[in-house]
Design an enzyme around this catalytic site. Structure first.
Site, PDB file in Angstrom:
ATOM      1  N   ASP A 103      38.401  40.256  44.882  1.00 24.00           N
ATOM      2  CA  ASP A 103      38.248  39.582  46.170  1.00 24.00           C
ATOM      3  C   ASP A 103      39.616  39.468  46.854  1.00 24.00           C
ATOM      4  O   ASP A 103      40.657  39.452  46.182  1.00 24.00           O
ATOM      5  CB  ASP A 103      37.697  38.156  45.978  1.00 24.00           C
ATOM      6  CG  ASP A 103      36.295  38.166  45.401  1.00 24.00           C
ATOM      7  OD1 ASP A 103      35.603  39.191  45.532  1.00 24.00           O
ATOM      8  OD2 ASP A 103      35.915  37.137  44.815  1.00 24.00           O
TER       9      ASP A 103
HETATM   10  N1  URA Z   1      35.034  37.436  40.092  1.00 22.53           N
HETATM   11  C1  URA Z   1      35.191  36.900  41.319  1.00 22.53           C
HETATM   12  O1  URA Z   1      34.529  35.937  41.676  1.00 22.53           O
HETATM   13  N2  URA Z   1      36.114  37.466  42.139  1.00 22.53           N
HETATM   14  C2  URA Z   1      36.893  38.519  41.781  1.00 22.53           C
HETATM   15  O2  URA Z   1      37.732  38.966  42.568  1.00 22.53           O
HETATM   16  C3  URA Z   1      36.719  39.051  40.495  1.00 22.53           C
HETATM   17  C4  URA Z   1      35.791  38.495  39.672  1.00 22.53           C
END
Ligand code: URA
Length: 237
Positions: A103
């Site tokens: 993310d």
């Molecule tokens: N889980 C999440 O919620 N975000 C990420 O970026 C990776 C794993």
């Protein structure tokens, strides 16, 4: 391989652009200008310089980036800069992609490559690759939350409960979780389903490969053979 082809394969532009770059004396080998685009060279351990940039030939690119929060894992970012802005232009031009996405607000270990098989091997949720995350939480972590994460939580749209293969409290408001899938916002959704909230997320390990401690945030480096071997450790075939 011909010098113009070498440069093209490493992301220095079209064949035509590489030819003119060479003819204009911008390419050196061991300090000596090579201005013949058709010079035949061995690519083994080949190191060349384009303008002031020294480059070692690599058939395929395998990289690790210490991703800062605030960067999107996309070539067409929506609201934040792209992680590809952190890489030299030739790597982007040769088609390096993220091996699975983090993310925008997640930091830490991100692999990139232009080898389709490698990308699939290490990003597919079906391959049982353990990934370790540290999550800072809004509320103090409870034993019940750890139990819920280990035994499985229901996530919207998932037919079966999703569980962490390992989960421990490393500080009052910090969890270390290992998961083998790569579902959308997986850690944030799991922690929310367990009754807490992720405020910051960091990925520290994929397979047996840990984010190098000397790799500063925003920096990248090539993966070594030892790194790739470490990646495969603890992963069932
Ligand atoms: N889980 C999440 O919620 N975000 C990420 O970026 C990776 C794993």
């Amino acid at each position: 391989m011909r010098l113009e082809r070498i440069l093209h394969s490493q992301g220095f532009g079209s064949r035509k652009a590489c030819r003119s770059m060479i003819r204009n004396g911008r390419v050196r080998l061991a300090g000596r200008i090579i201005d013949d685009p058709f010079a035949e060279l061995s690519t083994e351990e080949l190191v060349f310089t384009v303008d002031e940039q020294t480059w070692s030939y690599r058939d395929k690119a395998y990289l690790v980036l210490n991703k800062p929060a605030g960067y999107e894992c996309s070539h067409r970012p929506q609201c934040h800069p792209s992680v590809f802005a952190l890489l030299p232009a030739p790597l982007v031009a040769r088609g390096v992609q993220c091996v699975g996405r983090l993310d925008q607000d997640t930091a830490g270990l991100l692999l990139l490559s232009d080898d389709g098989q490698f990308i699939h091997r290490w990003s597919s949720g079906k391959k049982n690759v353990p990934k370790v995350y540290e999550a800072s939480t809004a509320e103090a972590v409870t034993d019940a939350q750890i139990q819920a994460l280990l035994s499985g939580v229901h996530l919207n749209g998932e037919p079966t409960p999703v569980h962490a293969v390992a989960c421990e409290r490393v500080a009052e408001n910090t969890l270390r979780l290992t998961v083998t899938e790569g579902k959308y916002h997986q850690i944030k959704r799991m922690v929310a389903a367990a009754g807490n909230h992720v405020e910051r997320l960091h990925r520290s390990k994929i397979g047996g490969f840990a984010l190098p401690s000397d790799l500063a945030r925003g920096q990248w480096r090539w993966l070594t053979n030892a790194d790739v071997a470490a990646l495969g450790a603890f992963v069932s075939p």
